[in-house]
Scaffold this active site. Structure first.
Site, PDB file in Angstrom:
ATOM      1  N   LYS A  72       5.919  -1.212  -4.432  1.00 43.64           N
ATOM      2  CA  LYS A  72       6.096  -0.225  -3.449  1.00 43.64           C
ATOM      3  C   LYS A  72       7.404   0.582  -3.976  1.00 43.64           C
ATOM      4  O   LYS A  72       7.846   1.743  -3.478  1.00 43.64           O
ATOM      5  CB  LYS A  72       6.414  -0.830  -2.013  1.00 43.64           C
TER       6      LYS A  72
ATOM      7  N   LYS B 296      -6.669  -2.344  -5.094  1.00 49.60           N
ATOM      8  CA  LYS B 296      -7.016  -2.531  -3.660  1.00 49.60           C
ATOM      9  C   LYS B 296      -7.213  -1.537  -2.781  1.00 49.60           C
ATOM     10  O   LYS B 296      -6.330  -0.237  -2.843  1.00 49.60           O
ATOM     11  CB  LYS B 296      -5.952  -3.508  -2.949  1.00 49.60           C
TER      12      LYS B 296
ATOM     13  N   LYS C 171      -4.197   1.921   2.489  1.00 52.44           N
ATOM     14  CA  LYS C 171      -4.007   3.001   3.410  1.00 52.44           C
ATOM     15  C   LYS C 171      -3.443   4.277   2.811  1.00 52.44           C
ATOM     16  O   LYS C 171      -3.593   5.285   2.910  1.00 52.44           O
ATOM     17  CB  LYS C 171      -3.211   2.554   4.754  1.00 52.44           C
TER      18      LYS C 171
HETATM   19  N1  AQP Z   1      -8.340  -3.898   0.560  1.00 52.77           N
HETATM   20  C1  AQP Z   1      -8.086  -4.703   1.388  1.00 52.77           C
HETATM   21  N2  AQP Z   1      -8.949  -6.060   1.359  1.00 52.77           N
HETATM   22  C2  AQP Z   1      -8.719  -7.010   1.948  1.00 52.77           C
HETATM   23  N3  AQP Z   1      -7.796  -7.130   3.131  1.00 52.77           N
HETATM   24  C3  AQP Z   1      -6.983  -6.157   3.122  1.00 52.77           C
HETATM   25  N4  AQP Z   1      -5.535  -5.797   3.985  1.00 52.77           N
HETATM   26  C4  AQP Z   1      -5.549  -4.492   3.723  1.00 52.77           C
HETATM   27  N5  AQP Z   1      -5.936  -4.170   2.803  1.00 52.77           N
HETATM   28  C5  AQP Z   1      -6.893  -4.837   2.493  1.00 52.77           C
HETATM   29  C6  AQP Z   1      -5.105  -6.613   4.999  1.00 52.77           C
HETATM   30  O1  AQP Z   1      -5.054  -6.025   6.329  1.00 52.77           O
HETATM   31  C7  AQP Z   1      -4.075  -6.304   6.896  1.00 52.77           C
HETATM   32  C8  AQP Z   1      -3.232  -5.229   7.228  1.00 52.77           C
HETATM   33  O2  AQP Z   1      -2.137  -5.046   6.472  1.00 52.77           O
HETATM   34  P1  AQP Z   1      -1.046  -3.834   6.668  1.00 52.77           P
HETATM   35  O3  AQP Z   1      -1.931  -2.376   6.874  1.00 52.77           O
HETATM   36  O4  AQP Z   1      -0.117  -4.109   7.596  1.00 52.77           O
HETATM   37  O5  AQP Z   1      -0.399  -3.692   5.174  1.00 52.77           O
HETATM   38  P2  AQP Z   1      -1.179  -3.518   3.811  1.00 52.77           P
HETATM   39  O6  AQP Z   1      -1.898  -4.799   3.455  1.00 52.77           O
HETATM   40  O7  AQP Z   1      -0.058  -3.068   3.039  1.00 52.77           O
HETATM   41  O8  AQP Z   1      -2.174  -2.454   3.992  1.00 52.77           O
HETATM   42  P3  AQP Z   1      -2.616  -1.514   3.026  1.00 52.77           P
HETATM   43  O9  AQP Z   1      -4.092  -0.718   3.548  1.00 52.77           O
HETATM   44  O10 AQP Z   1      -2.555  -1.579   1.494  1.00 52.77           O
HETATM   45  O11 AQP Z   1      -1.372  -0.457   3.356  1.00 52.77           O
HETATM   46  P4  AQP Z   1      -0.411   0.284   2.515  1.00 52.77           P
HETATM   47  O12 AQP Z   1      -1.088   1.277   1.383  1.00 52.77           O
HETATM   48  O13 AQP Z   1       0.476   1.174   3.546  1.00 52.77           O
HETATM   49  O14 AQP Z   1       0.332  -0.659   1.756  1.00 52.77           O
HETATM   50  C9  AQP Z   1      -3.365  -7.423   6.036  1.00 52.77           C
HETATM   51  O15 AQP Z   1      -3.839  -8.651   6.401  1.00 52.77           O
HETATM   52  C10 AQP Z   1      -4.156  -7.238   4.581  1.00 52.77           C
HETATM   53  O16 AQP Z   1      -3.998  -8.506   4.019  1.00 52.77           O
END
Ligand code: AQP
Length: 349
Positions: free
Chosen positions: A133, A214, A217
């Site tokens: 990040k 992955k 968001k």
């Molecule tokens: N692609 C994924 N597959 C399985 N699990 C996932 N999680 C997120 N993406 C996937 C799980 O969802 C939860 C939410 O986490 P979060 O939104 O607080 O943060 P994150 O993991 O950083 O989510 P993103 O979508 O990847 O957001 P950005 O792009 O903003 O960093 C967690 O339990 C995660 O494991």
């Protein structure tokens, strides 16, 4: 299927008051739109735990400040409510779970400070999420670096025994255990050591436009077709699924298929609950079009009832806010007990 949840006695140090039942904590950041990866890697797992454990699910809005340039106060406040509504729409019962917004319980920030003070910098620099990040940013706030200690505080405040997360968050839960153990060593047994519970399926949903990354968001914001968002309309979902990256062949056997096709097969398997042998047999010689069409049907069958429920919940804002504030009151009471232990252990007045 999730891994067996370890018994509290196996995760606590001697002398730490531990919960009589399993205690589960997890949360999602109210940034961007929640997608199918969030649903399968987190929300669906949470719903499965609500009858067998004490469950606490938080909308982690303090974490959203780690990238301050991206914060619009009006949007953040609204997103926090939206995410809470999605928790409920996914099937979390407010009578069985504590569902609240992180910043409504001030002890999260208070404990994060204390944990920052016991966390070696090297542990923070090693975190892969910090590396990825911070990579492309001109300016990186210290909150992005210390995000894992805030997450540790979230978990440790409630004597959590189990943290259901997607595969990407496993390192953060291990970090939490390390920080808790270090604090316990320095100040005496204070925290319960939690375990990550990572689902066997759905742990890592990959991008539909690029199966090597992955589904996330932040990528979804600039890349249409990357993710299936939980609130996408039928046409958008159809476009994303039907244009998902595959290859020029016809191989739908999971073992030998290309990464894009593997992603579609495993999504189909998780959504239908069918094991991969069944999925392989079903799509043998069918071609990618048939696989995508069948997957589309399953995705829509999952999203439509969730979206209907979401609209009902958001239509009763007062009801939603009442659930959140009642849960926050109860969470605060529990958090205060842990903070008292921390105060006693460290000598804070
Ligand atoms: N692609 C994924 N597959 C399985 N699990 C996932 N999680 C997120 N993406 C996937 C799980 O969802 C939860 C939410 O986490 P979060 O939104 O607080 O943060 P994150 O993991 O950083 O989510 P993103 O979508 O990847 O957001 P950005 O792009 O903003 O960093 C967690 O339990 C995660 O494991």
């Amino acid at each position: 299927m999730t891994q067996a949840v370890p018994t509290p006695s196996s995760v606590t140090g001697q002398g730490v008051p531990h919960p009589a039942r399993q205690r589960v904590f997890s949360g999602v950041q109210p940034t961007g739109d929640l997608h199918l990866g969030t649903y399968l890697g987190a929300l669906k797992q949470w719903v499965a735990t609500q009858d067998e454990a004490e469950t606490i699910f938080c909308v982690v809005d303090l974490h959203a400040l780690t990238v301050p340039e991206a914060v619009d106060p009006v949007v953040l406040r609204e997103k926090s409510l939206e995410v809470a509504a999605l928790y409920l729409a996914a099937g979390l019962d407010p009578e069985k779970n504590l569902i609240f917004i992180q910043s409504h319980v001030r002890e999260h920030s208070e404990l994060a400070w204390v944990l920052n003070c016991v966390t070696p910098l090297g542990w923070l620099y090693r975190m892969t999420q910090f590396k990825s990040k911070s990579e492309a940013r001109e300016s990186v706030g210290s909150g992005l670096l210390t995000y894992p200690t805030l997450m540790a505080a979230d978990i440790l405040l409630y004597d959590t025994t189990s943290v259901p997360v997607g595969d990407d968050q496993r390192q953060h839960v291990e970090f939490t255990r390390d920080v808790a153990a270090r604090f316990n060593n320095l100040f005496g047994e204070t925290f319960v050591l939690p375990n990550a519970t990572v689902p066997e399926e759905g742990a890592r949903v990959m991008g539909l436009d690029d199966p090597m990354v992955k589904m996330s968001k932040s990528l979804a914001v600039t890349r249409p077709g990357h993710a299936i968002n939980l609130l996408d309309d039928e046409k958008t979902v159809q476009k994303a699924v039907m244009s998902a990256v595959t290859d020029s062949g016809r191989d739908t056997r999971f073992e030998t298929a290309s990464p894009g096709v593997q992603n579609l097969l495993s999504l189909y398997g998780v959504l239908t609950g069918e094991d991969m042998a069944h999925v392989d047999a079903k799509f043998d010689e069918q071609g990618y079009g048939a696989l995508k069409k069948a997957l589309l049907g399953e995705v829509l069958a999952t999203l439509k009832p969730l979206q209907t429920r979401y609209a009902e919940i958001m239509g009763d804002r007062a009801g939603l806010e009442h659930i959140l504030s009642r849960s926050a009151d109860r969470a605060r009471e529990r958090a205060a007990v842990t903070m008292q232990r921390v105060r006693d252990a460290t000598g804070l007045a």
